[in-house]
Write a protein that holds these residues in place. Structure first.
Motif, PDB file in Angstrom:
ATOM      1  N   ARG A  17       0.192   3.321  -3.353  1.00 14.88           N
ATOM      2  CA  ARG A  17      -0.940   3.984  -3.097  1.00 14.88           C
ATOM      3  C   ARG A  17      -1.214   5.375  -2.237  1.00 14.88           C
ATOM      4  NH1 ARG A  17      -5.118   4.054  -6.391  1.00 14.88           N
ATOM      5  NH2 ARG A  17      -5.594   1.546  -6.077  1.00 14.88           N
ATOM      6  N   TYR A  18      -0.475   5.249  -0.875  1.00 13.35           N
ATOM      7  CA  TYR A  18      -0.278   6.385  -0.171  1.00 13.35           C
ATOM      8  C   TYR A  18       0.643   7.560  -0.889  1.00 13.35           C
ATOM      9  CZ  TYR A  18       1.083   8.825   4.088  1.00 13.35           C
ATOM     10  OH  TYR A  18       1.274   9.903   5.035  1.00 13.35           O
ATOM     11  N   GLY A  54       0.783  -1.274  -0.094  1.00  9.66           N
ATOM     12  CA  GLY A  54      -0.005  -0.053  -0.115  1.00  9.66           C
ATOM     13  C   GLY A  54       0.806   1.408   0.014  1.00  9.66           C
ATOM     14  N   ALA A  55       2.244   1.105   0.038  1.00 10.95           N
ATOM     15  CA  ALA A  55       2.897   2.080   0.010  1.00 10.95           C
ATOM     16  C   ALA A  55       2.993   3.170  -1.325  1.00 10.95           C
ATOM     17  CB  ALA A  55       4.552   2.075   0.191  1.00 10.95           C
ATOM     18  N   GLU A  65      -1.372   9.588  -3.158  1.00  8.91           N
ATOM     19  CA  GLU A  65      -2.106  10.371  -2.598  1.00  8.91           C
ATOM     20  C   GLU A  65      -1.588  11.747  -1.976  1.00  8.91           C
ATOM     21  OE1 GLU A  65      -5.318   6.846  -1.272  1.00  8.91           O
ATOM     22  OE2 GLU A  65      -4.032   8.053   0.245  1.00  8.91           O
TER      23      GLU A  65
END
Lengths: 339, 151
Positions: free
Chosen positions: A134-135, A131-132, A138
């Motif tokens: 995706r973060y 998920g790194a 953002e």
């Protein structure tokens, strides 16, 4: 003969733009997972990669700085991205060894991303945490390209796999794709399911019970009307119906029972005589590195395509970098900066 | 001896009744009741024909938004609330699981970025009363949900 890819219609594009309007501009240009892409977008990127295959050396990204942040070492992927950037005239900064970063001093990922965003036009990152990317997409004011986040996603590998399938079969539609080996932990095979569901494939899952395709992915197939067949045997008859034979490595460290590993490890080795009944168009792919799962004598066989597949990583990544930087297929086609 | 209500009626506010007792303190945390300044009455382990033991929370002069209340569906999917105005039940509400949950549920994947970076978690509700992590795609059943611990 290759099938013609239809350029996405204006109407479809407007629809696509509409559903991503609530994302920030950078977030929508980032590439986090192939699952974010429509069929049209995948076809569009394949067309762009074809242009780079014809002419890989250009000045298209001259003046741009590409940062490659590898919080987890990955020589193959990093070299491929850096080659893609260099062959397009960009300059590359970054690190290949996380030990040299401030992360070891306790800096957060956010701080690292914000700092590097001041210097680079785009960030290619590999991270050990899921998920790194995706973060990062953002929070970053520049586009992020995910070069692998833990066991989660590896979209540039998927893109080069799709490009290779298209290149060898002339189409992505209605293919028989056989996935062999570690289907439980292999993120490349999971991403393949996500990406191919637009193209009406039939999958064959060939794996020992311990490394069988997880239920959640089989559920995904059922929900999306993707046909699949499961096998534990691996022989000439089983693979005779394949258009694509996608091999992966059965990894010793995945087994809790080493006796079990010893029992199954050689059941999923591809040997030359197993190709006797293969379709003429069948190609063998492998994300590499291989250990012994494809017999070396197969390397010279016309079905073998894994080294060409690795080379396609360059063209696919050139397309991904350009797309994330807002360069369109039309601009690539009209590009006068070819060296 | 005459039966009496153990907790007094409120003039205006919100009453959450029929909370399974083991979920009471999770509800208290989720609604940040420790930060409230108006009167809050909490009944714990009260007799209930339906639940055996139930709990109840009465909050004077406190009204929640739909968004705040729907978060409760993560821990008590069938909760009923009463909005009280002038000692009367003005409205009865049931909670529904929202499409997205931010900063409420903890991801069960230790390698998820949300467990390693100072940031909010983010989940999407999917079929079968399950949640999918926005970041690492881990799927959690509502039965296994753990809430984010507040600092």
């Amino acid at each position: 003969m290759r099938a013609t890819i239809v350029y996405p219609s204006k109407k479809k594009y407007l629809w696509h733009a509409k559903i991503i309007m609530n994302l920030s501009d950078m977030e929508k240009r980032s590439l986090v997972t192939i699952a974010d892409h429509s069929r049209e977008k995948i076809e569009y990127l394949i067309q762009m990669a074809q242009e780079f295959e014809k002419h890989p050396n250009r000045h298209l990204l001259e003046g741009k700085v590409v940062a490659t942040l590898f919080f987890e070492p990955s020589t193959r992927t990093r070299l491929s991205f850096e080659t893609a950037a260099n062959r397009l005239g960009a300059r590359v900064i970054g690190f290949a060894d996380p030990k040299v970063t401030s992360g070891t001093k306790g800096e957060t990922l956010k701080d690292t991303i914000m700092m590097v965003s001041n210097y680079a036009d785009i960030i290619v990152m590999r991270h050990y945490l899921e998920g790194a990317a995706r973060y990062a997409s953002e929070i970053a004011p520049v586009p992020i390209v995910n070069a692998g986040d833990g066991a989660n996603q590896h979209p540039s590998q998927t893109m080069l796999d799709l490009y290779t399938i298209y290149q060898t079969q002339g189409t992505l539609d209605n293919l028989d794709i056989f996935l062999v080996g570690d289907l439980k932990y292999g993120r490349t095979v999971h991403s393949m399911l996500n990406a191919m569901y637009h193209f009406n494939p039939t999958f064959h899952f060939i794996a020992p019970e311990e490394l069988a395709m997880p239920e959640m992915y089989k559920q995904f197939c059922r929900q999306h009307g993707i046909r699949y067949v499961e096998h534990t045997d691996f022989n000439a008859d089983v693979i005779s119906g394949a258009d694509i034979l996608y091999m992966t490595r059965v990894q010793r460290e995945r087994f809790t029972d080493l006796m079990e590993y010893e029992r199954v490890k050689d059941r999923y080795l591809l040997k030359l005589d197993m190709l006797s009944k293969a379709r003429p168009n069948m190609k063998i792919l492998h994300p590499l590195p291989r250990v012994n799962e494809i017999e070396y004598s197969i390397d010279d066989n016309p079905h073998a395509y894994y080294f060409e597949q690795a080379r396609n990583g360059l063209y696919a990544r050139q397309a991904l970098l350009c797309d994330a930087l807002g360069i369109t297929l039309d601009e690539v086609r009209k590009d006068k900066s070819i060296i | 001896m005459k039966k009496q209500l153990l907790v007094a009626a409120i003039e205006n506010g919100t009453v959450i009744d029929h909370i399974p007792s083991e979920k009471l303190f999770a509800v208290v945390n989720l609604l940040h009741l420790d930060q409230m300044t108006s009167a809050v009455t909490i009944g714990y382990n009260l007799e209930s024909q339906e639940l055996g033991k139930k709990s109840i929370i009465k909050m004077a002069d406190k009204f929640f938004t739909d968004e705040e209340l729907n978060q409760l569906a993560v821990i008590c999917p069938n909760l009923t609330l009463c909005i009280i105005r002038d000692y009367e039940i003005a409205e009865k509400r049931t909670v529904t699981l929202p499409d997205e949950l931010r900063g409420i549920v903890r991801c069960t994947n230790p390698k998820c970025i949300t467990n390693n970076e100072p940031m909010h978690t983010h989940f999407h509700t999917i079929e079968g009363q399950r949640l999918r992590c926005h970041y690492c795609n881990t799927v959690i059943s509502l039965d296994d949900v753990r809430l984010v611990e507040k600092a």
